[in-house]
Scaffold this motif. Sequence first.
Motif, PDB file in Angstrom:
ATOM      1  N   LEU A   1       1.004  -1.101   0.054  1.00 34.09           N
ATOM      2  CA  LEU A   1       0.136   0.104  -0.015  1.00 34.09           C
ATOM      3  C   LEU A   1       0.859   1.291   0.105  1.00 34.09           C
ATOM      4  O   LEU A   1       1.721   1.209   0.720  1.00 34.09           O
ATOM      5  CB  LEU A   1      -0.818  -0.039   1.302  1.00 34.09           C
ATOM      6  N   VAL A   2       0.334   2.233  -0.612  1.00 37.95           N
ATOM      7  CA  VAL A   2       0.917   3.504  -0.801  1.00 37.95           C
ATOM      8  C   VAL A   2      -0.103   4.589  -0.428  1.00 37.95           C
ATOM      9  O   VAL A   2      -1.046   4.675  -0.759  1.00 37.95           O
ATOM     10  CB  VAL A   2       1.567   3.823  -2.205  1.00 37.95           C
ATOM     11  N   ALA A   3       0.451   5.260   0.827  1.00 38.88           N
ATOM     12  CA  ALA A   3      -0.617   6.374   1.338  1.00 38.88           C
ATOM     13  C   ALA A   3       0.327   7.732   1.367  1.00 38.88           C
ATOM     14  O   ALA A   3       1.271   7.848   1.918  1.00 38.88           O
ATOM     15  CB  ALA A   3      -0.798   5.985   2.594  1.00 38.88           C
ATOM     16  N   ILE A   4      -0.269   8.718   0.513  1.00 36.79           N
ATOM     17  CA  ILE A   4       0.257   9.937   0.430  1.00 36.79           C
ATOM     18  C   ILE A   4      -0.519  10.847   1.431  1.00 36.79           C
ATOM     19  O   ILE A   4      -1.755  11.243   0.637  1.00 36.79           O
ATOM     20  CB  ILE A   4       0.410  10.391  -0.934  1.00 36.79           C
TER      21      ILE A   4
ATOM     22  N   LEU B   1      -4.697   6.779  -1.335  1.00 36.56           N
ATOM     23  CA  LEU B   1      -4.313   5.551  -1.500  1.00 36.56           C
ATOM     24  C   LEU B   1      -3.927   5.007  -2.769  1.00 36.56           C
ATOM     25  O   LEU B   1      -4.572   5.323  -3.779  1.00 36.56           O
ATOM     26  CB  LEU B   1      -5.044   4.671  -1.051  1.00 36.56           C
ATOM     27  N   ASN B   2      -2.819   4.518  -3.084  1.00 32.80           N
ATOM     28  CA  ASN B   2      -2.657   3.713  -4.326  1.00 32.80           C
ATOM     29  C   ASN B   2      -2.037   2.041  -3.854  1.00 32.80           C
ATOM     30  O   ASN B   2      -1.533   2.010  -2.792  1.00 32.80           O
ATOM     31  CB  ASN B   2      -1.565   4.393  -5.154  1.00 32.80           C
ATOM     32  N   VAL B   3      -1.725   1.327  -4.707  1.00 32.25           N
ATOM     33  CA  VAL B   3      -1.064  -0.085  -4.536  1.00 32.25           C
ATOM     34  C   VAL B   3       0.022   0.004  -5.612  1.00 32.25           C
ATOM     35  O   VAL B   3      -0.006   0.153  -6.721  1.00 32.25           O
ATOM     36  CB  VAL B   3      -2.171  -1.036  -4.812  1.00 32.25           C
TER      37      VAL B   3
ATOM     38  N   ARG C   1      16.314  16.585  -0.795  1.00 33.53           N
ATOM     39  CA  ARG C   1      16.634  17.509  -1.736  1.00 33.53           C
ATOM     40  C   ARG C   1      17.909  17.455  -2.222  1.00 33.53           C
ATOM     41  O   ARG C   1      18.958  17.913  -1.726  1.00 33.53           O
ATOM     42  CB  ARG C   1      16.324  18.831  -1.038  1.00 33.53           C
ATOM     43  N   HIS C   2      17.972  16.752  -3.285  1.00 33.12           N
ATOM     44  CA  HIS C   2      19.241  16.427  -4.246  1.00 33.12           C
ATOM     45  C   HIS C   2      18.915  16.415  -5.446  1.00 33.12           C
ATOM     46  O   HIS C   2      17.925  15.528  -5.846  1.00 33.12           O
ATOM     47  CB  HIS C   2      19.790  15.375  -3.204  1.00 33.12           C
ATOM     48  N   PRO C   3      19.863  16.846  -6.400  1.00 32.32           N
ATOM     49  CA  PRO C   3      19.454  16.729  -7.654  1.00 32.32           C
ATOM     50  C   PRO C   3      19.569  15.324  -8.454  1.00 32.32           C
ATOM     51  O   PRO C   3      19.133  15.160  -9.626  1.00 32.32           O
ATOM     52  CB  PRO C   3      20.435  17.603  -8.401  1.00 32.32           C
ATOM     53  N   SER C   4      19.988  14.420  -7.906  1.00 30.01           N
ATOM     54  CA  SER C   4      20.447  13.159  -8.593  1.00 30.01           C
ATOM     55  C   SER C   4      19.271  11.981  -8.817  1.00 30.01           C
ATOM     56  O   SER C   4      19.319  11.259  -9.345  1.00 30.01           O
ATOM     57  CB  SER C   4      21.407  12.477  -7.857  1.00 30.01           C
ATOM     58  N   GLN C   5      18.531  12.155  -7.600  1.00 29.13           N
ATOM     59  CA  GLN C   5      17.408  10.888  -7.427  1.00 29.13           C
ATOM     60  C   GLN C   5      15.969  11.415  -7.555  1.00 29.13           C
ATOM     61  O   GLN C   5      15.709  12.315  -7.011  1.00 29.13           O
ATOM     62  CB  GLN C   5      17.771  10.089  -6.210  1.00 29.13           C
ATOM     63  N   ASN C   6      15.455  10.435  -8.252  1.00 29.37           N
ATOM     64  CA  ASN C   6      13.649  10.359  -8.088  1.00 29.37           C
ATOM     65  C   ASN C   6      13.421   8.936  -7.751  1.00 29.37           C
ATOM     66  O   ASN C   6      14.292   8.085  -7.832  1.00 29.37           O
ATOM     67  CB  ASN C   6      13.121  10.855  -9.288  1.00 29.37           C
ATOM     68  N   PHE C   7      12.238   8.659  -7.772  1.00 27.27           N
ATOM     69  CA  PHE C   7      11.645   7.478  -7.315  1.00 27.27           C
ATOM     70  C   PHE C   7      10.386   7.009  -8.073  1.00 27.27           C
ATOM     71  O   PHE C   7       9.771   7.816  -8.240  1.00 27.27           O
ATOM     72  CB  PHE C   7      11.320   7.187  -5.674  1.00 27.27           C
ATOM     73  N   TRP C   8      10.228   5.839  -8.159  1.00 27.24           N
ATOM     74  CA  TRP C   8       9.140   5.281  -9.125  1.00 27.24           C
ATOM     75  C   TRP C   8       8.774   4.099  -8.339  1.00 27.24           C
ATOM     76  O   TRP C   8       9.179   3.105  -8.186  1.00 27.24           O
ATOM     77  CB  TRP C   8       9.765   4.946 -10.487  1.00 27.24           C
ATOM     78  N   LEU C   9       7.228   4.396  -7.766  1.00 29.35           N
ATOM     79  CA  LEU C   9       6.311   3.346  -7.366  1.00 29.35           C
ATOM     80  C   LEU C   9       5.521   3.006  -8.428  1.00 29.35           C
ATOM     81  O   LEU C   9       4.361   3.400  -8.610  1.00 29.35           O
ATOM     82  CB  LEU C   9       5.625   4.044  -6.300  1.00 29.35           C
ATOM     83  N   GLY C  10       5.898   1.877  -9.216  1.00 35.87           N
ATOM     84  CA  GLY C  10       5.075   1.627 -10.103  1.00 35.87           C
ATOM     85  C   GLY C  10       4.182   0.299 -10.074  1.00 35.87           C
ATOM     86  O   GLY C  10       3.939  -0.032  -9.139  1.00 35.87           O
ATOM     87  N   GLU C  11       3.588   0.189 -11.374  1.00 36.67           N
ATOM     88  CA  GLU C  11       2.419  -0.795 -11.448  1.00 36.67           C
ATOM     89  C   GLU C  11       1.574  -0.498 -10.251  1.00 36.67           C
ATOM     90  O   GLU C  11       0.811  -1.576  -9.689  1.00 36.67           O
ATOM     91  CB  GLU C  11       3.129  -2.241 -11.312  1.00 36.67           C
ATOM     92  N   GLY C  12       0.745   0.418 -10.672  1.00 40.88           N
ATOM     93  CA  GLY C  12      -0.424   0.940  -9.803  1.00 40.88           C
ATOM     94  C   GLY C  12      -1.556  -0.061 -10.199  1.00 40.88           C
ATOM     95  O   GLY C  12      -1.436  -0.267 -11.315  1.00 40.88           O
ATOM     96  N   ARG C  13      -2.394  -0.400  -9.290  1.00 42.36           N
ATOM     97  CA  ARG C  13      -3.105  -1.616  -9.700  1.00 42.36           C
ATOM     98  C   ARG C  13      -4.570  -0.872  -9.777  1.00 42.36           C
ATOM     99  O   ARG C  13      -5.489  -1.714 -10.587  1.00 42.36           O
ATOM    100  CB  ARG C  13      -3.102  -2.630  -8.728  1.00 42.36           C
ATOM    101  N   ALA C  14      -5.083  -0.025  -8.855  1.00 41.24           N
ATOM    102  CA  ALA C  14      -6.627   0.142  -8.871  1.00 41.24           C
ATOM    103  C   ALA C  14      -6.693   1.727  -8.513  1.00 41.24           C
ATOM    104  O   ALA C  14      -5.796   2.399  -8.964  1.00 41.24           O
ATOM    105  CB  ALA C  14      -6.877  -0.527  -7.515  1.00 41.24           C
TER     106      ALA C  14
END
Lengths: 162, 451
Positions: free
Chosen positions: B175-178, B271-273, B407-420
């Motif tokens: 589960l992802v909760a923002i 919420l996302n998954v 806060r740094h220029p090099s990285q981002n993040f991917w929470l992929g394959e959301g399902r619903a």
Amino acid sequence: MAKEKEAPKELSRREFVKGAAVGAAAVAGAGALASCAAPTPEVIKETVEVPVEVTKIVEVPGPPGEAGPVTLEVPDPSGAFEVTELHAPRLDTLEGKTICMLGNESWQQQRTSPYIQELLEKMYPTATFIPYTEFPTEINDKKIGGIVKDAGCDAVIIGNAG
Amino acid sequence: MDVLKVTHSGLGFAPELAFVNFPVTLFVAESDLTPLKERIEEFTYGLTKWEPEVTETAILTPPKVTVEGKDYEEAVANMNRLFLRNQWSDGVPLLPATKERVDWILTGTDLPRDKEIARVGPRGGIATVESIAVPLAMTGGRPEYLPVLIAIVEGLGDPEFKTASWQTTSRGTFLVAIVNGPIGKQIRLSKTFGCLGPDSQRPAGVRIGRAVRLILQDMGGATPGSGTMSCYGPNRTTNVVISEDEENLPAGWEPLNTEYGYARGTNSVLLNVSCLAVNMWRRGNYIGETLEEEQDESFDVVAWYMRIPPKSYPVEGGGRGKGSPVGIYLINSLVAEQMASVGWTKESIRQTLWERTHTPLAEYLTYGREVRKLKYDNPGIDLATLPDPMPMYEKPENLLIAIAGGRHPSQNFWLGEGRAVCPTAEIQLPAIWDQLIAEAEEDLGPIPIDP
């Protein structure tokens, strides 16, 4: 009562000050001895501020101090559950009945369902079978119950779960 | 086959049913079907002779559990052993949810303790305010976390979210909760450096996330290998519970929850998954490009990570299902500022990534499994008429963007394959909220300054 963290082994303020005093005394002593052999040097008094780190041990209240046997009563975390549906009564026999095959077309159902149907047809030649291809594949949809009923099914065999 | 029983109970039945269990090897291509013939009588038994144990509708409430020990330490150890044996634990020691501790947690809401918030699939366990406070007590939570957890559980109960489905899948969903609004900072939810990891200065996310895990497992029935078929388990044991970095949004960029109808500053959770957690080394080493070039070219990198062939055709929703988002792209606020300074907006980023994830048709047709399914779903389709390049997801709006990360220029993040779909819920605060926050400051010290 639990301590928040173990105090690191380090010089206490008392020990530091004592050590400094010994150092100072040694310096003073050397100066005094030196005065015997040489002209008395000029003593320059200077106040030096030395930062001293003090470790504070913080005692955090822990669980009630229990020296004897302890009984904990806690909830079952799975919580309550409601039964709203009951299983249909079983059939007395499959002879003369309509058996419906349901499924979501997954996990080799195109092979297993027809084979199960074929085996049961041999065992119950008067039973009628409706293959899974005649029903929707969204079997978790609430509408499926009505569809099965309208088709005249006396029983269903659902597959496949993997 | 506990998955079947658990899922069945989610439909309102007692967790029992007539079934015939076979090894998974029966259900693979070209398998030997002889076991079906050998056990065909069991099918007849299930339809004619099998009897359920539960014969009346009712609410089944388990009794409280009593554990003893020669002292407190031993009693807690015995409780944890019992919880492991009963599959109520996540494997990490738990605190006892005593009446005192649960009552303390419940000061975090004005809702009645017996109010039902949701039924958690697949098992359908009833989540009341009180039963939600229990796992939060076990994970060392605090009262001020409870409003967020209640809002999350409310989302779990949304029928469109299909919790039973993503819980029991063979994939490693979590589960992802923002969280949006001032509550994030108040309860010390992380939003910058280390936001997806453990942080002793910002413990709320891990403790709430772990409580969610216990709710999904204990009330929802998703025990590994029996209640859920997830091959590798949830990718993140403590799920993802973070705050969006609203304080550092670039001018003109609005918080994520405003895209779902909330006014800026509203406390809410979305919420996302996901089952894909990828750190994207987007850029950062200066090798002579301008800021404009750096930002533009970084999307080429990001698009590579996002390029997953769609599961359905016509392409509907995200990569893995109708109407679903393709995932959440986490951009830290420094990178967002840089992007905004050269004219990028959330909308233009979405459009660009949707375009750059398109794949040449010739390459897409080499994805054997996806192409086979495409032809199965669309009998007689002429592959030459497919779009070239092929979209990997339906439309730009399927990509969610949230501002979070160091806060740094090099990285981002991917929470992929959301399902619903993404349920949202407003977070309700108790009347004594300010007092709870003040008590938290006494216990934990001043709210830490984000680096």
